[in-house]
Design an enzyme around this catalytic site. Structure first.
Site, PDB file in Angstrom:
ATOM      1  N   GLY A   1      10.789 -20.221  -0.890  1.00  0.00           N
ATOM      2  CA  GLY A   1      10.723 -19.069   0.005  1.00  0.00           C
ATOM      3  C   GLY A   1      12.085 -18.709   0.550  1.00  0.00           C
ATOM      4  O   GLY A   1      13.065 -19.433   0.354  1.00  0.00           O
TER       5      GLY A   1
ATOM      6  N   LYS B   1       8.059  -7.508  -0.468  1.00  0.00           N
ATOM      7  CA  LYS B   1       8.219  -6.061  -0.604  1.00  0.00           C
ATOM      8  C   LYS B   1       7.372  -5.306   0.413  1.00  0.00           C
ATOM      9  O   LYS B   1       7.815  -4.314   1.003  1.00  0.00           O
ATOM     10  CB  LYS B   1       7.861  -5.629  -2.026  1.00  0.00           C
ATOM     11  CG  LYS B   1       8.879  -6.092  -3.069  1.00  0.00           C
ATOM     12  CD  LYS B   1       8.469  -5.711  -4.473  1.00  0.00           C
ATOM     13  CE  LYS B   1       9.520  -6.163  -5.480  1.00  0.00           C
ATOM     14  NZ  LYS B   1       9.150  -5.828  -6.865  1.00  0.00           N
TER      15      LYS B   1
ATOM     16  N   SER C   1      11.618  -3.978 -11.872  1.00  0.00           N
ATOM     17  CA  SER C   1      10.591  -3.430 -10.976  1.00  0.00           C
ATOM     18  C   SER C   1      10.954  -2.064 -10.384  1.00  0.00           C
ATOM     19  O   SER C   1      10.130  -1.456  -9.716  1.00  0.00           O
ATOM     20  CB  SER C   1      10.298  -4.417  -9.842  1.00  0.00           C
ATOM     21  OG  SER C   1      11.427  -4.604  -9.023  1.00  0.00           O
TER      22      SER C   1
END
Length: 781
Positions: free
Chosen positions: A359, A726, A683
């Site tokens: 993370g 996101k 992306s």
């Protein structure tokens, strides 16, 4: 030597001979080898005239062709006593220094240098003070010769023949072992009184240094004699013990070490190795370098835990309570850890893959490792792998190297003092590798449950069982972990915190922690929820809480000053209204971060190892033909995405209601701001496509919409990763609608429901759906 008369009242012009690493003094007679064409020309010209030449040192000895800037301003007028032409084209001259001179100006004459030289004159009148200085100077120089082994004592014979102080000072300066710059300073001092004082200070310092060197030489010599004597006596004593049949230990330290090894509970093979090394230790003299190497090795064997272990606390309810106390949220990671403890409770042995906590920074990876150790009742050890490039950092150095020691794994176990600690390997994704080896490969044996039961450290050279150790690794970006190493791990994602979670973490942990650190009582500072929310939105930009903790710490420090300087105030409440008083202007105001509905500007979403971010894509159309320019430090994959997007638009130009020959009318420039930050990945495909269409159709993109998804040449929208980060970035920047690949729908169900509140998610399979939503049917919304 024939005396040369030089008019001291006038300035003269002489041919110049530059010298390398040599300062020439008056009255010196020195042979010189001359090879540079510039110098040979100067000598030949001097021989045709009065055989007088000006000798001056050059500032850098490496320069072959010198210019006036590279020569000092003080030199010596000298006479060429003898000249010999050597077979190899070089000249050998014998030069006699006459008088020092100061250069007023250098001149270039074809392939040689000349100089206009002023001859300074200092009429010497001896008095009692000068006579005292002369005698002191001679005394110091005699001491200097005695202390300096490089100078012959015959120099004193020549010195005793001199009475003139001017000549004495130049003679002494010639033989001083000082840097060229310092010798040049001596030459520069043309006044005899100043020159004498300067030489006295130099000799005092040099004699002091030489005295210290002499004392050190004596100490080293005495030490060597003493060592040889001790060695001889020790060998005699050993021989006496052998004759008498005595096996007494040589000193108490060795006896103590032997007892420690006996109590260490060594495995049989390690015990045999220790006895072998102990036998060698008894046969080696204590003064031998190898003696300390063997003793240090045995101390390591004695200090390591071989059998000592802590009893595991395997109560799941207690473990859940500890994890909840230490960390707010993180439900999925906690669930997986409790599953792990539950299995351990039944099988009593560690099996399965290594846990990898992944993370952004500041989400609690390291502290979660500590909580796992506390929940299990085990010791906790942490080592940082960030920047480790040497395999020996993991496996240790072989004992043949000076200063060798075990690797970080064995060092950590010594620190833990048990065979079953929780061992946290921090920042495993930042391992490096170079010619020293690949530490990631060394970790394979450490982390593989099938191999780590027989781990061998290069320093220990014996097997050590790591199978009881609970290894946990952390990483910011699992994609950076080498594939073989990643294959041995189970990735547990620690997503970034949403604003509500950050407020709770601040109230439960951060505020109280910073109050204690800054010496504030519980009631002296209150930060309300509105102020915390304002700090999270406008003063920090992160997935974790580190920056938030720093801002809280700053408030605490300001409050300490305010309470200290004002006796009336007993408590301070920080609200949204007075927050600027303590933290200043917002660092990340949302008005600066989001576009305000512009043509050719579209909001994309990006994942970074530090959390999510809003990715603005800007497109400009310029007069030109068939050219695509990409800026903003884009990676190869993102550049290809832009080419795919352009190719797709050209193939579907009629359906998008744009001219099919737009490539013949425009150059397309795509830019992603923050040009110093590298950007890559597929992306942004639908974002790049939409930005180009917005520019071509001259239609404004809504500022409260963002999108992410990979596009194919046929317009299919493929799934992407990093959705938690996101969507966090979307909420942070006030985005209300997010367009996502339809195949990511199942991933969304796994996310925190609080994260999705206030967001409208539009799932798309094909780019036509994106087009219809932005430019078509939904445009009237």
């Amino acid at each position: 030597m024939t005396n040369i008369e030089i008019d001291l009242s006038q300035e003269s012009v002489f041919n110049v001979l530059p010298l390398k690493d040599l300062v020439f003094f008056p009255h010196m007679v020195v042979p010189l080898i001359v090879g540079r064409s510039q110098s040979i020309s100067a000598i030949e010209q001097a021989m045709e005239e009065e055989k007088i030449i000006f000798l001056v040192a050059q500032k850098e000895a490496t320069k072959e062709k010198v210019t006036p800037r590279e020569l000092f301003r003080f030199g010596v007028v000298a006479r060429i006593v003898q000249l010999v032409k050597l077979p190899n084209g070089l000249l050998k001259i014998l030069a006699e220094g006459i008088v020092r001179g100061k250069v007023l100006h250098y001149y270039h004459r074809k392939n040689r240098l000349t100089a206009q030289v002023h001859i300074p004159f200092d009429p010497l009148e001896m008095n009692d003070r000068l006579e005292a200085k002369r005698r002191h100077l001679l005394s110091l120089f005699k001491d200097y010769i005695k202390l300096n082994e490089e100078l012959p004592e015959e120099i004193l014979f020549s010195l005793n023949q001199m009475d003139d102080l001017d000549r004495i000072t130049d003679f002494i300066a010639t033989y001083l072992s000082v840097p060229l710059q310092q010798k040049q300073e001596i030459l520069k001092k043309w006044r005899i009184n100043e020159r004498t004082d300067f030489l006295l200070s130099i000799l005092n310092k040099e004699n002091s240094v030489l005295n210290i060197k002499s004392e050190l030489d004596v100490k080293v010599r005495d030490q060597m004699v003493r060592s040889q004597r001790n060695f001889f006596l020790h060998e005699q004593l050993r021989a006496i013990h052998e004759e008498l049949g005595e096996e007494e230990d040589q000193d108490s330290e060795i006896s103590f070490l032997k007892k420690k090894l006996e109590k260490a509970g060594l495995p049989e093979d390690v015990k045999n190795k220790s006895l072998e090394e102990f036998g060698r230790l008894n046969r080696i003299p204590p003064m031998s370098p190898e003696y300390n190497v063997i003793r240090t090795y045995l101390e390591w064997l004695a200090a390591l835990p071989w059998k000592k272990r802590t009893k595991d606390e395997l109560d799941i309810a207690t473990a859940r309570k500890i994890l909840d106390e230490d960390h707010y949220g993180l439900d999925k990671p906690k669930k997986r850890i409790l599953e792990f403890i539950g299995v351990l409770q039944r099988v009593k042995q560690l099996h399965g893959p290594i846990l990898c906590l992944s993370g952004p920074p500041g989400v609690g990876k390291t502290s979660l490792g500590k909580s796992i150790a506390r929940a299990l009742g085990r010791k906790f050890v942490r080592i940082s792998l960030g920047g480790v490039r040497d395999e020996a950092e993991i496996r240790g150095h072989r004992r043949t190297y000076i200063g060798s020691m075990p690797g970080k794994i064995i060092q950590g176990l010594k620190k833990a003092e048990t065979v079953n600690p929780v061992f946290l390997l921090d920042e495993v994704d930042k391992l490096g590798h170079d010619y020293h080896g690949d530490p990631a490969s060394a970790l394979l044996e450490v982390l593989d449950p099938e191999q780590n039961g027989t781990f061998i450290d290069h320093y220990l050279e014996v097997e050590y069982d790591l199978s009881n150790v609970l290894f946990i690794v952390t990483a910011n970006n699992p994609n950076e972990i080498p594939e073989p190493l990643l294959d041995r791990m189970e990735i547990i994602e620690l997503p970034g915190y949403i604003d509500i979670e950050k407020i709770e973490i601040s109230k439960r942990h951060l505020i109280e922690k910073q109050k204690k650190i800054n010496g504030l009582q519980k009631d002296e500072l209150i930060i309300n929820d509105e102020a915390l929310n304002e700090m999270i939105i406008n003063y920090t930009m992160e997935a974790g809480v580190r920056s938030l903790e720093r801002e809280i710490s700053k408030i605490c420090r300001e409050v300490v000053i305010e309470l200290t300087t004002s006796s009336r105030k007993k408590s301070i409440t920080v609200t949204k209204k007075n927050l600027k008083k303590y933290l200043g202007e917002p660092k990340y105001p949302l008005s600066k971060l989001r576009s305000k509905g512009e043509v050719g500007v579209v909001n994309g979403l990006a994942w970074t190892s530090y959390g999510g971010d809003l990715l603005r894509v800007e497109v400009n159309l310029l007069p030109g033909k068939d050219k695509l320019t990409l800026t903003g430090k884009l990676g190869e994959v993102m550049q290809e995405s832009a080419m795919i997007a352009l190719a797709y638009i050209r193939s579907q130009s009629r359906k998008f209601h744009i001219s099919s020959d737009f490539v013949n009318r425009y150059e397309i420039h795509i830019h992603l701001p923050e040009g110093a930050v590298p950007k890559d990945g597929p992306s942004a495909g639908i974002t790049l496509t939409t930005a180009m269409l917005s520019a071509l159709k001259k239609e404004v993109f809504p500022d409260d919409v963002a999108m992410t998804g990979e596009i194919t040449l046929r317009g299919k929208v493929l799934p992407v990763g990093g959705l938690n980060e996101k969507l966090l970035a979307s909420k942070r920047h006030g985005v209300k609608t997010v367009l996502l690949p339809a195949e990511n729908k199942s991933d969304i169900k796994e996310l925190n429901k609080n994260l999705l509140e206030g967001l409208e998610l539009i799932y798309v399979k094909d780019y036509r759906q994106v087009y219809d939503y932005i430019f078509g049917k939904k445009k009237s919304r």
